[in-house]
Design a protein around this motif. Sequence first.
Motif, mmCIF file in Angstrom:
data_model
loop_
_atom_site.group_PDB
_atom_site.id
_atom_site.type_symbol
_atom_site.label_atom_id
_atom_site.label_comp_id
_atom_site.label_asym_id
_atom_site.label_seq_id
_atom_site.Cartn_x
_atom_site.Cartn_y
_atom_site.Cartn_z
ATOM 1 N N ARG A 69 0.840 -1.194 0.000
ATOM 2 C CA ARG A 69 0.000 0.000 0.000
ATOM 3 C C ARG A 69 0.875 1.243 0.000
ATOM 4 N N ASN A 70 0.433 2.274 -0.678
ATOM 5 C CA ASN A 70 1.151 3.543 -0.651
ATOM 6 C C ASN A 70 1.304 4.001 0.808
ATOM 7 N N PRO A 71 2.517 4.354 1.248
ATOM 8 C CA PRO A 71 2.714 4.641 2.673
ATOM 9 C C PRO A 71 1.907 5.827 3.196
ATOM 10 N N ALA A 72 1.764 6.888 2.421
ATOM 11 C CA ALA A 72 0.968 8.026 2.888
ATOM 12 C C ALA A 72 -0.502 7.643 2.986
ATOM 13 N N VAL A 73 -0.979 6.861 2.015
ATOM 14 C CA VAL A 73 -2.363 6.392 2.074
ATOM 15 C C VAL A 73 -2.556 5.460 3.267
ATOM 16 N N ARG A 110 12.853 0.164 0.664
ATOM 17 C CA ARG A 110 11.493 0.680 0.510
ATOM 18 C C ARG A 110 10.822 0.837 1.866
ATOM 19 N N PHE A 111 11.057 -0.142 2.743
ATOM 20 C CA PHE A 111 10.457 -0.118 4.072
ATOM 21 C C PHE A 111 10.960 1.084 4.872
ATOM 22 N N GLU A 112 12.252 1.350 4.817
ATOM 23 C CA GLU A 112 12.800 2.480 5.560
ATOM 24 C C GLU A 112 12.190 3.794 5.087
ATOM 25 N N THR A 164 11.167 13.024 -0.093
ATOM 26 C CA THR A 164 11.434 12.503 -1.434
ATOM 27 C C THR A 164 12.542 11.472 -1.331
ATOM 28 N N GLY A 165 12.209 10.242 -1.655
ATOM 29 C CA GLY A 165 13.185 9.160 -1.616
ATOM 30 C C GLY A 165 13.329 8.519 -2.978
ATOM 31 N N ARG A 166 14.053 7.431 -3.017
ATOM 32 C CA ARG A 166 14.242 6.723 -4.277
ATOM 33 C C ARG A 166 12.980 5.973 -4.695
ATOM 34 N N HIS A 167 12.241 5.467 -3.701
ATOM 35 C CA HIS A 167 11.086 4.613 -3.987
ATOM 36 C C HIS A 167 9.747 5.269 -3.637
ATOM 37 N N HIS A 168 9.741 6.155 -2.661
ATOM 38 C CA HIS A 168 8.498 6.777 -2.194
ATOM 39 C C HIS A 168 8.694 8.273 -2.041
ATOM 40 N N TRP A 169 7.618 8.999 -2.152
ATOM 41 C CA TRP A 169 7.678 10.434 -1.876
ATOM 42 C C TRP A 169 6.319 10.914 -1.418
ATOM 43 N N SER A 170 6.328 12.000 -0.668
ATOM 44 C CA SER A 170 5.112 12.692 -0.250
ATOM 45 C C SER A 170 5.466 14.160 -0.137
#
Length: 306
Positions: A84-88, A130-132, A150-156
């Motif tokens: 699941r998208n982490p922010a969601v 990704r988990f971190e 802003t990361g390599r895999h996720h951002w918000s």
Amino acid sequence: MKIGLVLPLAEYPTGQPSYAEIRSLAVQAEDAGFDSVWVFDHLLFRGPDGTSEGIWESWTVLAALAEATERVELGSFVMCTAFRNPAVLAKMAVTLDEVSRGRLILGLGTGWHQPEFEAFGVPFENRVDRFEEALQIIVGLLRTGRVDFTGRHHWSRAGELRPRGPRPGGPPVLVGANRPRTMGLAARYADLWNSCWFGSPSGAVEVLARVRESCLSEGRHPATLGITLGVNVSVEGEDGRGGEAPSGVDVLTGSPGVVARGLRRYEALGVSHLVLNLNPHHREAQARLGAALRLYRAEPGRARKR
């Protein structure tokens, strides 16, 4: 020490339970005095031979159980952040915390079963990276309501949680971790740490020492990280039956009195919350475990405050 119970969601080992059956077991656990109920977060189990076993989606079930129960805490054991998208997911967590009136424990982990990643189109590589990143987004949003990451895999970007839910800092975050890097992440970001699966309390001594060392390495006092453990358990009835231990699996097993003594040994190790896994899990097996729970709490000086 709190005592929780995993609810069955999967086909294994006795067939796929219906939601009505899961709900009934949750209500029975609450009535018996268990402190929490937990659900596994998987999408599919697939063996090396290609044989598949199904499982209900955990968050949907957990949300339904928030309405079906009144007192028990509701835990994810553990939510795979890759699904699941982490922010969601942070948004989902505060919403469920509202629905449950502040009873959610948000358990998080990397996931491990590669076939379900592939079957549902979820990247399996770089899981810990990704988990971190996901933890930084989720914990930031839950604790402060805002995050800009802003990361390599996720951002918000300019992420914000509105409304915030019933608890100002959000629900407690549990991280399931066994390896040095993920243990370090638990020490850095989590309120609670978990490892599983144990049977005999002596089997947990070494891993408890390692998580406390991880806290010290992160500059955190070990006493500030809640210790939770997953424990396989099987309880004999009065006829001596029902306490079977599967071959090769460490299980806390025996009469209700023997199991109660095992629970006290876990408490003596500094565990704050045990999550017990009955397998198979049905009403009779849970009733026998409830008897062990009553014996554990009947020891002088162990009366619970409601």
